[in-house]
Design an enzyme around this catalytic site. Structure first.
Site, mmCIF file in Angstrom:
data_model
loop_
_atom_site.group_PDB
_atom_site.id
_atom_site.type_symbol
_atom_site.label_atom_id
_atom_site.label_comp_id
_atom_site.label_asym_id
_atom_site.label_seq_id
_atom_site.Cartn_x
_atom_site.Cartn_y
_atom_site.Cartn_z
ATOM 1 N N GLU A 181 7.137 -15.300 -11.427
ATOM 2 C CA GLU A 181 6.439 -14.121 -10.892
ATOM 3 C C GLU A 181 6.055 -13.111 -11.968
ATOM 4 O O GLU A 181 5.070 -12.412 -11.813
ATOM 5 C CB GLU A 181 7.236 -13.448 -9.764
ATOM 6 C CG GLU A 181 8.471 -12.722 -10.180
ATOM 7 C CD GLU A 181 9.173 -12.030 -9.015
ATOM 8 O OE1 GLU A 181 8.484 -11.451 -8.166
ATOM 9 O OE2 GLU A 181 10.409 -12.056 -8.968
ATOM 10 N N HIS A 232 13.797 -38.539 -8.999
ATOM 11 C CA HIS A 232 13.053 -39.025 -7.838
ATOM 12 C C HIS A 232 11.599 -38.549 -7.876
ATOM 13 O O HIS A 232 10.927 -38.549 -6.843
ATOM 14 C CB HIS A 232 13.752 -38.588 -6.546
ATOM 15 C CG HIS A 232 15.124 -39.176 -6.429
ATOM 16 N ND1 HIS A 232 15.345 -40.507 -6.167
ATOM 17 C CD2 HIS A 232 16.345 -38.626 -6.622
ATOM 18 C CE1 HIS A 232 16.650 -40.753 -6.172
ATOM 19 N NE2 HIS A 232 17.280 -39.627 -6.450
ATOM 20 N N TRP A 275 -3.054 -2.560 -1.885
ATOM 21 C CA TRP A 275 -2.801 -3.996 -2.102
ATOM 22 C C TRP A 275 -3.736 -4.685 -1.123
ATOM 23 O O TRP A 275 -3.514 -4.652 0.078
ATOM 24 C CB TRP A 275 -1.336 -4.326 -1.808
ATOM 25 C CG TRP A 275 -0.972 -5.735 -2.163
ATOM 26 C CD1 TRP A 275 -0.565 -6.194 -3.387
ATOM 27 C CD2 TRP A 275 -0.985 -6.879 -1.297
ATOM 28 N NE1 TRP A 275 -0.334 -7.546 -3.330
ATOM 29 C CE2 TRP A 275 -0.591 -7.999 -2.061
ATOM 30 C CE3 TRP A 275 -1.315 -7.084 0.043
ATOM 31 C CZ2 TRP A 275 -0.489 -9.284 -1.536
ATOM 32 C CZ3 TRP A 275 -1.221 -8.367 0.575
ATOM 33 C CH2 TRP A 275 -0.810 -9.444 -0.215
ATOM 34 N N ASN A 286 -1.965 1.682 5.862
ATOM 35 C CA ASN A 286 -1.168 0.549 5.392
ATOM 36 C C ASN A 286 -0.973 -0.347 6.603
ATOM 37 O O ASN A 286 -0.596 0.145 7.666
ATOM 38 C CB ASN A 286 0.177 1.061 4.857
ATOM 39 C CG ASN A 286 1.127 -0.067 4.509
ATOM 40 O OD1 ASN A 286 0.712 -1.213 4.336
ATOM 41 N ND2 ASN A 286 2.403 0.263 4.407
ATOM 42 N N GLY A 287 -1.223 -1.651 6.448
ATOM 43 C CA GLY A 287 -1.036 -2.571 7.565
ATOM 44 C C GLY A 287 -2.263 -3.438 7.764
ATOM 45 O O GLY A 287 -3.137 -3.505 6.884
ATOM 46 N N LYS A 297 5.642 -4.531 -4.157
ATOM 47 C CA LYS A 297 6.994 -4.362 -3.626
ATOM 48 C C LYS A 297 6.865 -4.098 -2.130
ATOM 49 O O LYS A 297 5.905 -3.463 -1.697
ATOM 50 C CB LYS A 297 7.592 -3.132 -4.320
ATOM 51 C CG LYS A 297 9.080 -3.006 -4.189
ATOM 52 C CD LYS A 297 9.761 -3.642 -5.352
ATOM 53 C CE LYS A 297 11.255 -3.567 -5.247
ATOM 54 N NZ LYS A 297 11.876 -4.675 -5.996
ATOM 55 N N ARG A 349 3.962 -0.254 -4.849
ATOM 56 C CA ARG A 349 3.654 -0.812 -3.526
ATOM 57 C C ARG A 349 2.300 -1.524 -3.490
ATOM 58 O O ARG A 349 1.965 -2.161 -2.505
ATOM 59 C CB ARG A 349 3.650 0.305 -2.476
ATOM 60 C CG ARG A 349 4.990 0.963 -2.295
ATOM 61 C CD ARG A 349 4.916 1.943 -1.156
ATOM 62 N NE ARG A 349 4.771 1.250 0.101
ATOM 63 C CZ ARG A 349 5.772 0.967 0.922
ATOM 64 N NH1 ARG A 349 6.993 1.321 0.618
ATOM 65 N NH2 ARG A 349 5.564 0.331 2.046
ATOM 66 N N CYS A 376 0.842 -1.187 0.000
ATOM 67 C CA CYS A 376 0.000 0.000 0.000
ATOM 68 C C CYS A 376 0.887 1.250 0.000
ATOM 69 O O CYS A 376 1.827 1.341 0.776
ATOM 70 C CB CYS A 376 -0.944 0.069 1.182
ATOM 71 S SG CYS A 376 -2.160 -1.240 1.192
ATOM 72 N N GLU A 416 16.537 -18.732 -7.952
ATOM 73 C CA GLU A 416 16.140 -17.362 -8.273
ATOM 74 C C GLU A 416 15.663 -17.266 -9.726
ATOM 75 O O GLU A 416 14.709 -16.554 -10.024
ATOM 76 C CB GLU A 416 17.321 -16.406 -8.001
ATOM 77 C CG GLU A 416 17.148 -14.984 -8.484
ATOM 78 C CD GLU A 416 15.950 -14.243 -7.899
ATOM 79 O OE1 GLU A 416 15.255 -14.781 -7.028
ATOM 80 O OE2 GLU A 416 15.696 -13.118 -8.356
ATOM 81 N N LYS A 433 12.036 -15.772 -10.719
ATOM 82 C CA LYS A 433 11.907 -14.607 -11.606
ATOM 83 C C LYS A 433 10.929 -14.913 -12.729
ATOM 84 O O LYS A 433 10.068 -14.114 -13.061
ATOM 85 C CB LYS A 433 13.299 -14.284 -12.159
ATOM 86 C CG LYS A 433 13.648 -12.869 -12.374
ATOM 87 C CD LYS A 433 13.920 -12.005 -11.186
ATOM 88 C CE LYS A 433 12.990 -12.098 -10.050
ATOM 89 N NZ LYS A 433 13.471 -11.559 -8.795
#
Ligand code: F6R
Length: 606
Positions: free
Chosen positions: A486, A502, A76, A100-101, A601, A27, A2, A479, A483
């Protein structure tokens, strides 16, 4: 998570807020809204829309209001779906609020105060707005104090009261928020990116203190009303660093900034060709005396930690664990006074990582953090900080921050090896000279992107992709896989190459892309055998080796050679290839590269 922006001053508040929201959109971008006080009578204007900031901007086009005080938010979603009603700001009586939170006890508050019938949204934020209004009668401080006494959870609140025309009140617990004052007025924001166009001087709003923004000044007081003088910080980058500068996406720009970011992170830590952290205030005893290392982080930062473990453990020969920060508190971590906890975080605000840091300190461990954002909560609460110098990272998918986190772990590993007698001075010098060559190796990859685009055109058609490697290569592949998934929404998994048979090899079909990393000499033959196994089952193999490696016939469809002669350092050019592969795949699929769906982010909720 947010984005928050608030402004009171002489400028056009609408313009300032919309510009700030654009800067902060990384954000959270499922909805956006603004509220303005007109300064005449009790007029207030509220516009909020599901969708990106651009939708809000269109909706504001016809708004004819003169306002110099307002607050804005990009959301968000946590509580309640993505729609106009749930978007912030929320108005309750005389109170307008953005947040935000997460307010953990909002259900209890609804019951205790009988708010159920007056709520119009499904959000926890509206409950806080109701509570503020319930307590408000002329004294904003009293209302804020009483409200935060009732609330449990994390919050950064920006509040306007209908009958106080040019002031914004802020208070926070855990969730980040900064404030800045300059001649044109006062700003509050969830991070400095939004205030950088106006000033590079700011302060982090201290937790549980009430901040009042007026046109002329910002004043801070504790909950008893005593004035407080927060420490003023300075950002060492300017607004250009947070713009695309001709690149189509932030992610591509940030990938291209990596050689410079590496140099900026490595060079200031070298004295006579050897790592030296005296300027960082990190004493050698911290690195020399620990009996084990615990690297704690989330996502990409955690994958940098996996490389750190694969590098450091065999050199130093002490146990190095990598812990997922969000699990750390629930797995009874074996952390004590003899443990060095290495926290890795780009934003320095990831709440799970912060909670792990706090627990590590309670257990008596020393905490050294590798952080990109100066003055962030993790940086402030750590015993020691090793700042990475990547500059602002705006694309949601982390690239340059990962690269410099790796460089930092390599520097720390080298210094540890020196002071523990595991490296002679010459070995350390050689290590550093190879590490310093990482930026040139990355530059070479960036100069030859055509073949990566070809590989991406194949990957873009796939529904699944696999990344395989052994040893350090396995750590790099984690990574690479994150990448790709996402930003391209292709299901991707990383596997230790020897583990495929396996179970996972059952998923390999004709043309399934397998990105095979084989940059480690001592296990090259074994990795090649594993590649043959997927090749025999029809996989489309994209092979990455060191330059000069002997490539068996018909082992792959596409081959990349990385210009690094020593196995330990191949991660830098390999990472650049994998980032570009993900970037072009996403772009070819026409997706929003910089703002992938459902992500944001800086993850400031648990
Ligand atoms: C993925 C990504 C995330 C972050 C993670 C931790 O591209 O960026 O996985 O690495 O959310 O964030 P920081 O490093 O800010 O703690």
């Amino acid at each position: 998570m947010c984005g928050i922006i608030g402004y009171t001053g002489h400028l056009d508040a609408l313009k300032v807020l919309l510009q700030g929201l654009e800067q902060l959109e990384y954000r959270g971008y499922d909805s956006a809204g603004i509220a303005l006080l007109s300064g005449k009578g009790d007029d207030k204007f509220l516009i909020k829309k599901a969708g990106p900031v651009a939708t809000l901007k269109d909706a504001c086009e016809k708004l004819d209001v003169e306002s110099h005080c307002g607050i804005g938010h990009t959301r968000w979603a946590t509580h309640g779906g993505v729609n106009d009603t749930n978007a912030h700001p929320h108005i309750a009586g005389k109170v307008t609020l953005i947040h935000n939170g997460i307010i953990e006890n909002y259900h209890n508050i609804i019951e205790k105060f009988g708010f159920r019938d007056s709520l119009v949204s499904e959000t926890d934020t509206e409950v806080a707005a109701r509570l503020l209004d319930y307590y408000y009668s002329k004294d904003p401080y009293e209302a804020i104090r009483k409200t935060i006494r009732e609330i449990t959870g994390s919050y950064a609140f920006c509040i306007m009261f209908e009958d106080i025309h040019d002031k914004i009140f802020c208070v926070r617990n855990v969730s980040p928020m900064v404030a800045a004052h300059m001649k044109d007025g006062s700003f509050v924001a969830s991070d400095v990116t939004a205030v950088i166009p106006y000033t590079n001087r700011y302060f982090v709003i201290p937790e549980y203190q009430i901040v009042t923004l007026t046109k002329e000044e910002i004043f801070v007081q504790d909950l008893e009303g005593h004035p407080v003088s927060p420490e003023i910080l300075e950002v060492n980058w300017n607004i250009e660093a947070a713009q695309k500068n001709g690149f189509p996406h932030y992610m591509l720009k940030e990938i291209h900034e990596q050689p410079e970011a590496l140099r900026n992170t490595i060079t200031p830590r070298l004295k006579d060709g050897l790592p030296d952290f005296s300027e960082d205030g990190i004493p050698d005893e911290v690195l020399a005396e620990c009996e084990k290392i615990s690297i704690v982080a989330c996502g990409t930062a955690m994958y940098a930690g996996m490389v750190g473990k694969a590098l450091i453990e065999p050199i130093i020969k002490i146990p190095v664990s990598v812990n997922i920060a969000s699990e750390f508190r629930y797995e009874s971590p074996l952390v004590d006074e003899k443990t060095l906890v290495l926290i890795v975080s780009q934003s320095g605000e990831t709440i799970d990582t912060l909670a792990a840091l706090r627990l590590s300190k309670e257990c008596g461990a020393k905490v050294l953090s590798i952080v990109n954002v100066k003055g962030s909560t993790i940086a402030r609460e750590s015993d020691y900080v090793f700042y990475t110098h990547a500059g602002p990272e705006i694309a949601v998918a982390s690239t340059k921050a990962y690269m410099v986190q790796l460089a930092s772990l390599y520097l720390i590993g080298c210094r540890m090896a020196m002071i523990r007698g595991k490296f002679t001075e010459n070995t350390a010098r050689d290590f550093i000279s190879r590490l310093s060559g990482a930026s040139t190796a990355v530059e070479k990859i960036l100069e030859h992107k055509e073949q990566i685009k070809t590989a991406a055109s194949v990957v873009a058609k796939a529904k699944d992709a696999f990344f395989v490697g052994r040893g350090l290569d396995y750590a790099f592949s984690l990574e690479g896989s994150l990448k790709l998934k996402e930003i391209s929404y292709i299901h991707a998994e990383a596997y230790a190459a020897g583990e495929l048979k396996h179970g996972t090899i059952a998923l390999i079909e004709e043309n399934t892309p397998v990105v095979a990393l084989a940059t480690q000499d001592h296990i090259y033959g074994k990795t090649i055998s594993n590649i043959r196994e997927v090749r025999a089952r029809g996989a489309f193999v994209i092979l990455i080796t060191k330059t000069g490696a002997e490539i068996p016939e018909d082992i792959c469809d596409i081959h990349f050679a990385v210009p690094m002669s020593h196995d330990r350092f191949t991660v830098f050019p390999v990472a650049a290839i994998l980032q570009l592969l993900a970037y072009y795949t996403s772009d070819m699929k026409g997706l929003n590269v910089d703002k992938p769906r459902n992500l944001a982010k800086s993850v400031t909720v648990e």
